[in-house]
Design a protein around this motif. Sequence first.
Motif, PDB file in Angstrom:
ATOM      1  N   ALA A 105     -48.679  26.352  25.161  1.00 32.53           N
ATOM      2  CA  ALA A 105     -48.261  25.025  25.617  1.00 32.53           C
ATOM      3  C   ALA A 105     -49.127  24.639  26.805  1.00 32.53           C
ATOM      4  N   GLU A 106     -49.833  23.524  26.676  1.00 33.32           N
ATOM      5  CA  GLU A 106     -50.713  23.044  27.741  1.00 33.32           C
ATOM      6  C   GLU A 106     -50.094  21.820  28.402  1.00 33.32           C
ATOM      7  N   ALA A 107     -49.918  21.900  29.707  1.00 34.77           N
ATOM      8  CA  ALA A 107     -49.298  20.801  30.447  1.00 34.77           C
ATOM      9  C   ALA A 107     -50.250  19.613  30.528  1.00 34.77           C
ATOM     10  N   LEU A 108     -49.760  18.451  30.061  1.00 34.13           N
ATOM     11  CA  LEU A 108     -50.470  17.188  30.247  1.00 34.13           C
ATOM     12  C   LEU A 108     -49.694  16.327  31.237  1.00 34.13           C
ATOM     13  N   LEU A 155     -39.575  17.808  29.699  1.00 31.52           N
ATOM     14  CA  LEU A 155     -38.672  17.039  30.544  1.00 31.52           C
ATOM     15  C   LEU A 155     -39.372  15.846  31.184  1.00 31.52           C
ATOM     16  N   GLU A 156     -40.654  16.011  31.520  1.00 33.47           N
ATOM     17  CA  GLU A 156     -41.402  14.912  32.142  1.00 33.47           C
ATOM     18  C   GLU A 156     -42.822  14.884  31.587  1.00 33.47           C
ATOM     19  N   HIS A 157     -43.299  13.692  31.279  1.00 37.90           N
ATOM     20  CA  HIS A 157     -44.659  13.436  30.808  1.00 37.90           C
ATOM     21  C   HIS A 157     -44.921  14.080  29.442  1.00 37.90           C
ATOM     22  N   ARG A 158     -46.023  14.776  29.257  1.00 41.82           N
ATOM     23  CA  ARG A 158     -46.390  15.280  27.933  1.00 41.82           C
ATOM     24  C   ARG A 158     -46.874  16.732  27.991  1.00 41.82           C
ATOM     25  N   VAL A 159     -46.769  17.414  26.842  1.00 38.30           N
ATOM     26  CA  VAL A 159     -47.238  18.789  26.697  1.00 38.30           C
ATOM     27  C   VAL A 159     -47.842  18.936  25.303  1.00 38.30           C
ATOM     28  N   ALA A 160     -49.018  19.554  25.222  1.00 43.11           N
ATOM     29  CA  ALA A 160     -49.652  19.836  23.932  1.00 43.11           C
ATOM     30  C   ALA A 160     -49.308  21.264  23.516  1.00 43.11           C
ATOM     31  N   VAL A 161     -48.768  21.418  22.300  1.00 42.72           N
ATOM     32  CA  VAL A 161     -48.339  22.723  21.808  1.00 42.72           C
ATOM     33  C   VAL A 161     -49.165  23.086  20.580  1.00 42.72           C
ATOM     34  N   SER A 162     -49.699  24.279  20.556  1.00 44.80           N
ATOM     35  CA  SER A 162     -50.432  24.783  19.391  1.00 44.80           C
ATOM     36  C   SER A 162     -49.904  26.160  19.043  1.00 44.80           C
ATOM     37  N   ALA A 163     -49.887  26.451  17.732  1.00 41.08           N
ATOM     38  CA  ALA A 163     -49.400  27.751  17.263  1.00 41.08           C
ATOM     39  C   ALA A 163     -50.058  28.072  15.945  1.00 41.08           C
ATOM     40  N   VAL A 223     -49.665  19.744  18.354  1.00 38.76           N
ATOM     41  CA  VAL A 223     -48.847  18.541  18.446  1.00 38.76           C
ATOM     42  C   VAL A 223     -48.645  18.226  19.923  1.00 38.76           C
ATOM     43  N   VAL A 224     -48.641  16.937  20.254  1.00 44.78           N
ATOM     44  CA  VAL A 224     -48.414  16.501  21.627  1.00 44.78           C
ATOM     45  C   VAL A 224     -46.991  15.976  21.726  1.00 44.78           C
ATOM     46  N   LEU A 225     -46.189  16.623  22.589  1.00 46.06           N
ATOM     47  CA  LEU A 225     -44.795  16.231  22.790  1.00 46.06           C
ATOM     48  C   LEU A 225     -44.683  15.246  23.935  1.00 46.06           C
ATOM     49  N   ALA A 226     -43.852  14.223  23.744  1.00 46.47           N
ATOM     50  CA  ALA A 226     -43.543  13.276  24.804  1.00 46.47           C
ATOM     51  C   ALA A 226     -42.272  13.708  25.518  1.00 46.47           C
ATOM     52  N   GLU A 227     -41.972  13.052  26.596  1.00 45.82           N
ATOM     53  CA  GLU A 227     -40.759  13.350  27.356  1.00 45.82           C
ATOM     54  C   GLU A 227     -39.525  13.249  26.462  1.00 45.82           C
ATOM     55  N   GLY A 228     -38.660  14.281  26.534  1.00 47.36           N
ATOM     56  CA  GLY A 228     -37.442  14.286  25.721  1.00 47.36           C
ATOM     57  C   GLY A 228     -37.644  14.817  24.313  1.00 47.36           C
ATOM     58  N   GLU A 229     -38.785  15.442  24.031  1.00 50.79           N
ATOM     59  CA  GLU A 229     -39.038  15.987  22.702  1.00 50.79           C
ATOM     60  C   GLU A 229     -39.134  17.506  22.750  1.00 50.79           C
TER      61      GLU A 229
END
Length: 328
Positions: free
Chosen positions: A185-188, A206-214, A224-230
């Motif tokens: 998980a990479e913090a954006l 919880l805040e802003h975005r995070v890119a997750v790879s697996a 996939v890039v997750l937005a806040e609340g995802e």
Amino acid sequence: MTAEPRHPAHRPGRSARIEAEAAAWQVRIEGGPLDAGAGRALAIWLAGDPAAAEALADAEATWRELGRVAPPPAANDAAPWIGRRRLLGGLAAGLVLAAGLGAYGLGDPVTALIADYRTGPGERRSVRLPDGGQAELDSGTALALRYDGKRRAVELLAGEALFTAAPAAAAGGRPFLVRAAGGEAEALGTRFLVSLGAAATTVTVLEHRVAVSAPAAGGAAPRVVLAEGERVAYSAAVGLGPVARVTPDAVAPWREGRLVFDDVPLAEAVATLDRHRRDRILLLDPALAGRRVSGVFEIARLDGALEIIAAELDARRLALPPFATLLY
């Protein structure tokens, strides 16, 4: 329903060490006659501590109690006693392991050796990372730092942690990453939660975005890039799962002193409960592992939570402090 052993494996004032050693001796005794060397070692052990004899008697009583809760052999079992002995030996060995590690709050010794930060059962901790970021560790959590000149990486070895990432600009442009179970998980942005479960790892923003790879079973590593609340879960078997929306109240309830289970398998709930308890929960009936449970429980009263769960599943509960609680 809770059953209590007639002779408790744990007595107030008696050390966890002597109880763990007594359990280990009982397993060895039940494995067959002791040779001369083992017999002398047992005699020396009994003479070395005034509490040893009583502890061994209680360990034997616990073994007998396990015999009463063990399932009967199958009708076609050609050697029912051998099967039963193996079953009880496995259970007792599990209790010895729980005593040796759980009673001291050590957890996995390998994890303990390589972790830079960790928490024991019932402990929560907030740590400041070398770049000024922050990590909030739930109970039974372990982190290892993997910072270098190109990236700021943290490996989640066990448990669950909430990360507040320091800006990349303040760290020479190096990205902040959290690795767990082969994924990343990479913090954006700033705040996100990573939970390492028995079946899957979950990342929640919880805040802003995070890119997750697996990596998936075929070897590819989709992202996939997750937005806040995802939230997204991943595992080695299936790779990335679908993205889901979550409410703020459902994220890290342990920060408010609660555990929340929403239609999860009992095995998953037990894994979470174990991180918050000094003893271990052992499922004797494999059919129980997949049963679904729901509920909101106070961390300060988890014995009551286990009693409620057992009642809802029509399961029996046997408490063997300080080693374990059996569900069957």
